[in-house]
Design a protein around this motif. Structure first.
Motif, PDB file in Angstrom:
ATOM      1  N   LEU A  65       0.830  -1.202   0.000  1.00 50.93           N
ATOM      2  CA  LEU A  65       0.000   0.000   0.000  1.00 50.93           C
ATOM      3  C   LEU A  65       0.866   1.254   0.000  1.00 50.93           C
ATOM      4  N   ALA A  66       1.957   1.226   0.776  1.00 54.59           N
ATOM      5  CA  ALA A  66       2.871   2.370   0.827  1.00 54.59           C
ATOM      6  C   ALA A  66       3.504   2.620  -0.539  1.00 54.59           C
ATOM      7  N   VAL A  67       3.861   1.548  -1.240  1.00 52.01           N
ATOM      8  CA  VAL A  67       4.459   1.686  -2.578  1.00 52.01           C
ATOM      9  C   VAL A  67       3.463   2.326  -3.540  1.00 52.01           C
ATOM     10  N   THR A  68       2.236   1.823  -3.541  1.00 48.26           N
ATOM     11  CA  THR A  68       1.200   2.362  -4.447  1.00 48.26           C
ATOM     12  C   THR A  68       0.901   3.822  -4.142  1.00 48.26           C
ATOM     13  N   LEU A  69       0.792   4.154  -2.847  1.00 52.15           N
ATOM     14  CA  LEU A  69       0.498   5.540  -2.475  1.00 52.15           C
ATOM     15  C   LEU A  69       1.654   6.475  -2.830  1.00 52.15           C
ATOM     16  N   GLN A  70       2.883   5.993  -2.684  1.00 56.36           N
ATOM     17  CA  GLN A  70       4.048   6.804  -3.065  1.00 56.36           C
ATOM     18  C   GLN A  70       4.016   7.126  -4.557  1.00 56.36           C
ATOM     19  N   GLU A  71       3.753   6.116  -5.364  1.00 51.47           N
ATOM     20  CA  GLU A  71       3.667   6.316  -6.815  1.00 51.47           C
ATOM     21  C   GLU A  71       2.538   7.280  -7.163  1.00 51.47           C
ATOM     22  N   PHE A  72       1.385   7.056  -6.527  1.00 48.42           N
ATOM     23  CA  PHE A  72       0.220   7.890  -6.818  1.00 48.42           C
ATOM     24  C   PHE A  72       0.437   9.344  -6.418  1.00 48.42           C
ATOM     25  N   LEU A  73       0.905   9.558  -5.187  1.00 47.19           N
ATOM     26  CA  LEU A  73       1.056  10.922  -4.679  1.00 47.19           C
ATOM     27  C   LEU A  73       2.070  11.720  -5.499  1.00 47.19           C
ATOM     28  N   SER A 207       5.797  -4.845 -12.229  1.00 49.11           N
ATOM     29  CA  SER A 207       6.206  -4.376 -10.905  1.00 49.11           C
ATOM     30  C   SER A 207       6.396  -5.577  -9.977  1.00 49.11           C
ATOM     31  N   LYS A 208       7.264  -5.394  -8.988  1.00 45.24           N
ATOM     32  CA  LYS A 208       7.473  -6.436  -7.994  1.00 45.24           C
ATOM     33  C   LYS A 208       6.766  -6.102  -6.685  1.00 45.24           C
ATOM     34  N   ASP A 209       6.207  -4.899  -6.606  1.00 44.41           N
ATOM     35  CA  ASP A 209       5.541  -4.445  -5.386  1.00 44.41           C
ATOM     36  C   ASP A 209       4.263  -3.709  -5.756  1.00 44.41           C
ATOM     37  N   GLY A 210       3.510  -3.327  -4.717  1.00 45.03           N
ATOM     38  CA  GLY A 210       2.310  -2.539  -4.926  1.00 45.03           C
ATOM     39  C   GLY A 210       1.036  -3.380  -4.912  1.00 45.03           C
ATOM     40  N   LEU A 211      -0.094  -2.704  -4.730  1.00 44.34           N
ATOM     41  CA  LEU A 211      -1.382  -3.397  -4.678  1.00 44.34           C
ATOM     42  C   LEU A 211      -1.726  -4.038  -6.022  1.00 44.34           C
ATOM     43  N   GLY A 212      -1.317  -3.403  -7.117  1.00 39.09           N
ATOM     44  CA  GLY A 212      -1.559  -3.979  -8.437  1.00 39.09           C
ATOM     45  C   GLY A 212      -0.844  -5.303  -8.606  1.00 39.09           C
ATOM     46  N   ASN A 213       0.379  -5.388  -8.092  1.00 39.17           N
ATOM     47  CA  ASN A 213       1.137  -6.642  -8.148  1.00 39.17           C
ATOM     48  C   ASN A 213       0.473  -7.714  -7.292  1.00 39.17           C
ATOM     49  N   LEU A 214      -0.028  -7.325  -6.116  1.00 38.16           N
ATOM     50  CA  LEU A 214      -0.752  -8.273  -5.260  1.00 38.16           C
ATOM     51  C   LEU A 214      -1.992  -8.812  -5.968  1.00 38.16           C
ATOM     52  N   LEU A 215      -2.679  -7.917  -6.676  1.00 41.47           N
ATOM     53  CA  LEU A 215      -3.896  -8.309  -7.386  1.00 41.47           C
ATOM     54  C   LEU A 215      -3.588  -9.307  -8.506  1.00 41.47           C
ATOM     55  N   ALA A 229     -10.742  -8.775  -1.914  1.00 40.01           N
ATOM     56  CA  ALA A 229     -10.263  -8.059  -0.726  1.00 40.01           C
ATOM     57  C   ALA A 229      -9.379  -6.886  -1.132  1.00 40.01           C
ATOM     58  N   ILE A 230      -8.491  -7.116  -2.101  1.00 36.59           N
ATOM     59  CA  ILE A 230      -7.610  -6.047  -2.576  1.00 36.59           C
ATOM     60  C   ILE A 230      -8.417  -4.963  -3.278  1.00 36.59           C
ATOM     61  N   ILE A 231      -9.390  -5.374  -4.091  1.00 38.27           N
ATOM     62  CA  ILE A 231     -10.258  -4.401  -4.782  1.00 38.27           C
ATOM     63  C   ILE A 231     -11.016  -3.553  -3.757  1.00 38.27           C
ATOM     64  N   THR A 232     -11.493  -4.191  -2.692  1.00 38.28           N
ATOM     65  CA  THR A 232     -12.213  -3.459  -1.638  1.00 38.28           C
ATOM     66  C   THR A 232     -11.312  -2.434  -0.970  1.00 38.28           C
ATOM     67  N   ILE A 233     -10.073  -2.842  -0.675  1.00 33.78           N
ATOM     68  CA  ILE A 233      -9.116  -1.928  -0.042  1.00 33.78           C
ATOM     69  C   ILE A 233      -8.804  -0.752  -0.962  1.00 33.78           C
ATOM     70  N   VAL A 234      -8.602  -1.032  -2.248  1.00 32.57           N
ATOM     71  CA  VAL A 234      -8.329   0.040  -3.221  1.00 32.57           C
ATOM     72  C   VAL A 234      -9.508   1.011  -3.288  1.00 32.57           C
ATOM     73  N   THR A 235     -10.717   0.479  -3.274  1.00 29.19           N
ATOM     74  CA  THR A 235     -11.912   1.327  -3.304  1.00 29.19           C
ATOM     75  C   THR A 235     -11.979   2.241  -2.091  1.00 29.19           C
TER      76      THR A 235
END
Length: 259
Positions: A65-73, A207-215, A229-235
């Motif tokens: 989640l931290a990786v995805t938020l870093q990229e997004f922000l 990617s090797k990290d991030g919520l997208g990689n988990l999905l 569960a991941i889709i719910t968290i992203v939402t």
């Protein structure tokens, strides 16, 4: 008594919305448990909740989640600054809009999906690749909303600023931006959601990290419950980001505007 009616109505709407949501979730739970819908296509909401708890307790979620938020922000903030700045310049310098407008429209029309493989060649698959994707998903929406908002500035307000001999910067800060702010913030809200999708899309491709990689990992293993569960968290994260933008508009901008 009359003041209580809007509050009561709002309360009934919320209760109705919760009831409808519980009804839908209950139907899904029943349909999957009874085999009406295959568990490969949908998962029971109770299993999804268990997967969310596991993601939190096992610590797998926080890093990704931290990786995805870093990229997004990073990409979103760059797009916000560049988009608002570009929109202002194009409107305040009419010849610039006439000259650069067709190029901007052409670039916006290019499907972002087709550019992502090129970005991988140019930037690799690291952080800069995801930031560039988020930037592309957000920049044009913010730019065009800024252009629309600035053009909607009332002529009477501009005349008043000229009467009081306001400088160009004063006119921008005290007249143009406050007038354009609702439209700009609408663009910021829309692009926040699309920018997060852009970050996930980039992670799903390479990617090797991030919520997208988990999905991607969850779907490749046909782990439907974990995928939901991941889709719910992203939402939830997306909704929270939009709420923060709303708070920024109400608590910070409106105070600045009124002052």
């Amino acid at each position: 008594m009359n003041n209580d009616k809007p509050g009561r109505f709002r309360g009934r709407i919320i209760i109705g919305q919760i009831a409808l949501l519980l009804l839908i979730l209950g139907f899904i739970e029943y349909a999957v448990r009874q085999g009406i819908i295959g568990s490969l296509y949908l998962s029971e909401p109770t299993r999804v909740i268990k997967e969310i708890i596991l993601l939190f307790t096992q610590g797998e979620l926080f890093h990704n989640l931290a990786v995805t938020l870093q990229e997004f922000l990073a990409g979103y903030l760059l797009a916000a600054v560049a988009g608002i700045g570009t929109g202002l310049l194009l409107v305040l310098i009419p010849r610039a809009e006439t000259f650069f407008g067709p190029f901007l429209s052409s670039l916006m029309a290019v499907p972002k999906v087709t550019i992502i493989p090129l970005l991988m060649l140019w930037l690799g698959i690291g952080l800069s690749h995801k930031i560039a994707i988020v930037f592309l998903f957000c920049f044009f929406t913010i730019t065009y909303n800024t252009i629309t908002g600035v053009k909607q500035t009332a002529e009477n307000h501009l005349k008043v600023s000229r009467v009081f001999k306001a400088s160009k910067m004063q006119t921008i800060m005290k007249v143009i931006l406050p007038s354009a702010a609702p439209t700009i913030f609408a663009g910021l809200r829309v692009s926040a959601a699309t920018g997060l999708v852009g970050a996930l899309f980039g992670e799903m491709i390479a990617s090797k990290d991030g919520l997208g990689n988990l999905l991607v990992k969850a779907t490749s293993l046909y782990d439907t419950a974990k995928a939901f569960a991941i889709i719910t968290i992203v939402t939830i994260v997306s909704v929270l980001i939009i709420v923060l933008i709303d708070l920024l508009e109400k608590k910070v901008f409106l105070k600045w505007k009124s002052s």
